[in-house]
Design a protein around this motif. Structure first.
Motif, PDB file in Angstrom:
ATOM      1  N   SER A  55      -8.906   1.353  -9.298  1.00  0.00           N
ATOM      2  CA  SER A  55      -7.766   0.436  -9.283  1.00  0.00           C
ATOM      3  C   SER A  55      -6.761   0.764 -10.387  1.00  0.00           C
ATOM      4  O   SER A  55      -5.840  -0.011 -10.631  1.00  0.00           O
ATOM      5  CB  SER A  55      -8.253  -1.011  -9.436  1.00  0.00           C
ATOM      6  OG  SER A  55      -8.967  -1.167 -10.662  1.00  0.00           O
ATOM      7  N   SER A  56      -6.931   1.913 -11.041  1.00  0.00           N
ATOM      8  CA  SER A  56      -6.098   2.242 -12.194  1.00  0.00           C
ATOM      9  C   SER A  56      -4.612   2.350 -11.852  1.00  0.00           C
ATOM     10  O   SER A  56      -3.756   2.064 -12.690  1.00  0.00           O
ATOM     11  CB  SER A  56      -6.575   3.553 -12.836  1.00  0.00           C
ATOM     12  OG  SER A  56      -6.479   4.637 -11.918  1.00  0.00           O
ATOM     13  N   ARG A  57      -4.305   2.754 -10.623  1.00  0.00           N
ATOM     14  CA  ARG A  57      -2.901   2.859 -10.214  1.00  0.00           C
ATOM     15  C   ARG A  57      -2.682   2.141  -8.885  1.00  0.00           C
ATOM     16  O   ARG A  57      -1.863   2.565  -8.060  1.00  0.00           O
ATOM     17  CB  ARG A  57      -2.483   4.331 -10.109  1.00  0.00           C
ATOM     18  CG  ARG A  57      -2.675   5.118 -11.397  1.00  0.00           C
ATOM     19  CD  ARG A  57      -1.976   6.469 -11.328  1.00  0.00           C
ATOM     20  NE  ARG A  57      -0.536   6.306 -11.387  1.00  0.00           N
ATOM     21  CZ  ARG A  57       0.340   7.267 -11.071  1.00  0.00           C
ATOM     22  NH1 ARG A  57      -0.107   8.440 -10.654  1.00  0.00           N
ATOM     23  NH2 ARG A  57       1.632   7.057 -11.162  1.00  0.00           N
ATOM     24  N   LEU A 176      -6.438  -9.587   1.870  1.00  0.00           N
ATOM     25  CA  LEU A 176      -5.539  -8.455   2.041  1.00  0.00           C
ATOM     26  C   LEU A 176      -5.908  -7.381   1.026  1.00  0.00           C
ATOM     27  O   LEU A 176      -5.965  -7.651  -0.168  1.00  0.00           O
ATOM     28  CB  LEU A 176      -4.086  -8.916   1.859  1.00  0.00           C
ATOM     29  CG  LEU A 176      -2.965  -7.899   2.045  1.00  0.00           C
ATOM     30  CD1 LEU A 176      -1.671  -8.633   2.424  1.00  0.00           C
ATOM     31  CD2 LEU A 176      -2.715  -7.086   0.777  1.00  0.00           C
ATOM     32  N   GLN A 177      -6.177  -6.183   1.509  1.00  0.00           N
ATOM     33  CA  GLN A 177      -6.478  -5.046   0.646  1.00  0.00           C
ATOM     34  C   GLN A 177      -5.459  -3.932   0.915  1.00  0.00           C
ATOM     35  O   GLN A 177      -5.080  -3.710   2.068  1.00  0.00           O
ATOM     36  CB  GLN A 177      -7.895  -4.526   0.900  1.00  0.00           C
ATOM     37  CG  GLN A 177      -8.302  -3.300   0.091  1.00  0.00           C
ATOM     38  CD  GLN A 177      -8.287  -3.524  -1.410  1.00  0.00           C
ATOM     39  OE1 GLN A 177      -7.219  -3.472  -2.035  1.00  0.00           O
ATOM     40  NE2 GLN A 177      -9.456  -3.779  -1.987  1.00  0.00           N
ATOM     41  N   VAL A 178      -5.031  -3.275  -0.141  1.00  0.00           N
ATOM     42  CA  VAL A 178      -4.080  -2.170  -0.008  1.00  0.00           C
ATOM     43  C   VAL A 178      -4.702  -0.912  -0.612  1.00  0.00           C
ATOM     44  O   VAL A 178      -5.085  -0.912  -1.782  1.00  0.00           O
ATOM     45  CB  VAL A 178      -2.741  -2.474  -0.698  1.00  0.00           C
ATOM     46  CG1 VAL A 178      -1.768  -1.311  -0.502  1.00  0.00           C
ATOM     47  CG2 VAL A 178      -2.132  -3.767  -0.176  1.00  0.00           C
ATOM     48  N   THR A 179      -4.813   0.116   0.204  1.00  0.00           N
ATOM     49  CA  THR A 179      -5.240   1.433  -0.263  1.00  0.00           C
ATOM     50  C   THR A 179      -3.996   2.308  -0.362  1.00  0.00           C
ATOM     51  O   THR A 179      -3.256   2.430   0.615  1.00  0.00           O
ATOM     52  CB  THR A 179      -6.239   2.072   0.718  1.00  0.00           C
ATOM     53  OG1 THR A 179      -7.390   1.227   0.844  1.00  0.00           O
ATOM     54  CG2 THR A 179      -6.665   3.448   0.240  1.00  0.00           C
ATOM     55  N   SER A 180      -3.762   2.877  -1.525  1.00  0.00           N
ATOM     56  CA  SER A 180      -2.570   3.708  -1.717  1.00  0.00           C
ATOM     57  C   SER A 180      -2.972   5.107  -2.155  1.00  0.00           C
ATOM     58  O   SER A 180      -4.027   5.316  -2.762  1.00  0.00           O
ATOM     59  CB  SER A 180      -1.642   3.075  -2.758  1.00  0.00           C
ATOM     60  OG  SER A 180      -2.321   2.865  -3.988  1.00  0.00           O
ATOM     61  N   ALA A 196      -8.549  -4.087  -7.267  1.00  0.00           N
ATOM     62  CA  ALA A 196      -9.893  -4.394  -7.753  1.00  0.00           C
ATOM     63  C   ALA A 196     -10.464  -5.607  -7.022  1.00  0.00           C
ATOM     64  O   ALA A 196     -11.660  -5.662  -6.717  1.00  0.00           O
ATOM     65  CB  ALA A 196      -9.851  -4.647  -9.256  1.00  0.00           C
ATOM     66  N   THR A 197      -9.594  -6.571  -6.721  1.00  0.00           N
ATOM     67  CA  THR A 197      -9.985  -7.764  -5.963  1.00  0.00           C
ATOM     68  C   THR A 197      -8.983  -7.983  -4.846  1.00  0.00           C
ATOM     69  O   THR A 197      -7.788  -8.161  -5.126  1.00  0.00           O
ATOM     70  CB  THR A 197     -10.025  -9.014  -6.854  1.00  0.00           C
ATOM     71  OG1 THR A 197     -10.914  -8.782  -7.957  1.00  0.00           O
ATOM     72  CG2 THR A 197     -10.489 -10.233  -6.065  1.00  0.00           C
ATOM     73  N   PRO A 198      -9.402  -7.953  -3.585  1.00  0.00           N
ATOM     74  CA  PRO A 198      -8.459  -8.207  -2.487  1.00  0.00           C
ATOM     75  C   PRO A 198      -7.793  -9.567  -2.638  1.00  0.00           C
ATOM     76  O   PRO A 198      -8.370 -10.511  -3.180  1.00  0.00           O
ATOM     77  CB  PRO A 198      -9.352  -8.156  -1.243  1.00  0.00           C
ATOM     78  CG  PRO A 198     -10.523  -7.331  -1.654  1.00  0.00           C
ATOM     79  CD  PRO A 198     -10.754  -7.645  -3.103  1.00  0.00           C
ATOM     80  N   ARG A 199      -6.554  -9.674  -2.182  1.00  0.00           N
ATOM     81  CA  ARG A 199      -5.783 -10.913  -2.292  1.00  0.00           C
ATOM     82  C   ARG A 199      -6.157 -11.880  -1.180  1.00  0.00           C
ATOM     83  O   ARG A 199      -6.140 -11.518   0.001  1.00  0.00           O
ATOM     84  CB  ARG A 199      -4.286 -10.574  -2.228  1.00  0.00           C
ATOM     85  CG  ARG A 199      -3.325 -11.763  -2.335  1.00  0.00           C
ATOM     86  CD  ARG A 199      -3.359 -12.432  -3.693  1.00  0.00           C
ATOM     87  NE  ARG A 199      -3.175 -11.505  -4.801  1.00  0.00           N
ATOM     88  CZ  ARG A 199      -1.970 -11.126  -5.265  1.00  0.00           C
ATOM     89  NH1 ARG A 199      -0.865 -11.572  -4.690  1.00  0.00           N
ATOM     90  NH2 ARG A 199      -1.893 -10.323  -6.325  1.00  0.00           N
ATOM     91  N   ALA A 200      -6.526 -13.108  -1.537  1.00  0.00           N
ATOM     92  CA  ALA A 200      -6.935 -14.115  -0.564  1.00  0.00           C
ATOM     93  C   ALA A 200      -5.753 -14.986  -0.145  1.00  0.00           C
ATOM     94  O   ALA A 200      -4.882 -15.307  -0.955  1.00  0.00           O
ATOM     95  CB  ALA A 200      -8.043 -14.992  -1.129  1.00  0.00           C
ATOM     96  N   PHE A 201      -5.713 -15.355   1.134  1.00  0.00           N
ATOM     97  CA  PHE A 201      -4.689 -16.269   1.646  1.00  0.00           C
ATOM     98  C   PHE A 201      -5.235 -16.945   2.891  1.00  0.00           C
ATOM     99  O   PHE A 201      -6.290 -16.570   3.415  1.00  0.00           O
ATOM    100  CB  PHE A 201      -3.383 -15.529   1.939  1.00  0.00           C
ATOM    101  CG  PHE A 201      -3.466 -14.590   3.125  1.00  0.00           C
ATOM    102  CD1 PHE A 201      -3.075 -14.989   4.390  1.00  0.00           C
ATOM    103  CD2 PHE A 201      -3.954 -13.293   2.971  1.00  0.00           C
ATOM    104  CE1 PHE A 201      -3.156 -14.124   5.476  1.00  0.00           C
ATOM    105  CE2 PHE A 201      -4.048 -12.427   4.037  1.00  0.00           C
ATOM    106  CZ  PHE A 201      -3.654 -12.839   5.307  1.00  0.00           C
TER     107      PHE A 201
END
Length: 206
Positions: A55-57, A176-180, A196-201
């Motif tokens: 998750s460093s970048r 929501l998870q984002v892989t870049s 590091a932690t997916p965003r919850a909604f």
């Protein structure tokens, strides 16, 4: 057994032996594409997705906010993020030219075998160079994303069909998870990075 039949048999056996590797990318279906993303660039991300979490970048999600609740009748939102990968592209210098000039990676054995078994006449899009973002929405108990997009943009405007699909999980905690990653001619050279932690909604049930 003649030589031609033997060759066909061997190729079929190889296809069966490699099917598990070649089909992993299709298990949950291909994401929507936005911006300049391509299916070949997506497969490059699939190939590296199982690397240890870094998750460093990772992106900085601007929306949705953590725990955001969308009313039942809300219009499809636009989710946005900023990215260290995009910021690094703003710096002028010879590095960018070096990336563009990097040689195209060789095709994999699976690609060669697939073309041998099922020759195709369609033209492939040019190899992709740039930053890419694979956004996946997951629901509790679901093995595959309930919605996903691969985009070269720093935002995702959800369409009505995707928003309706999320509405089927109203009242549940969606994540929501984002892989870049940064790619040079369909080859991942930086990343992948993930939150590091997916965003919850949530979407309200009423």
């Amino acid at each position: 057994m003649n030589v031609r039949h033997l060759g066909t048999t061997c190729v079929a056996a190889l296809a069966l032996a490699t099917s598990a590797c070649g089909k992993d990318a299709d298990t949950c279906g291909e994401p929507l594409h936005a911006g300049k993303s391509t299916d070949e660039a997506w497969r490059a991300l699939v190939d590296v997705k199982q690397r240890p979490l870094d998750s460093s970048r990772a992106v900085n999600l601007l929306s949705p906010s953590e725990g955001e609740m969308y009313p039942a009748g809300a219009n499809p939102p636009t989710w946005e993020w900023s990215s260290p990968l995009r910021a690094s592209l703003q710096r002028p210098g010879p590095g960018a030219l070096a990336l563009e000039a990097a040689p195209r990676p060789s095709r994999s054995f699976t690609d060669w075998l697939e073309d041998l078994l099922v020759p195709t006449a369609h033209a492939h899009l040019p190899p992709y160079t740039g930053d890419l973002y694979w956004v996946e929405i997951s629901a509790p108990g679901s093995e595959c994303p309930v919605a996903q997009v691969l985009t070269s943009e720093l935002s995702w405007q959800l369409d009505a069909e995707t928003w309706a699909a999320l509405g089927k999980h109203a009242g549940q905690d969606l994540t929501l998870q984002v892989t870049s990653a940064y790619l040079v001619q369909n080859r991942v050279t930086e990343g992948p990075y993930r939150l590091a932690t997916p965003r919850a909604f949530r979407r309200s049930a009423q």
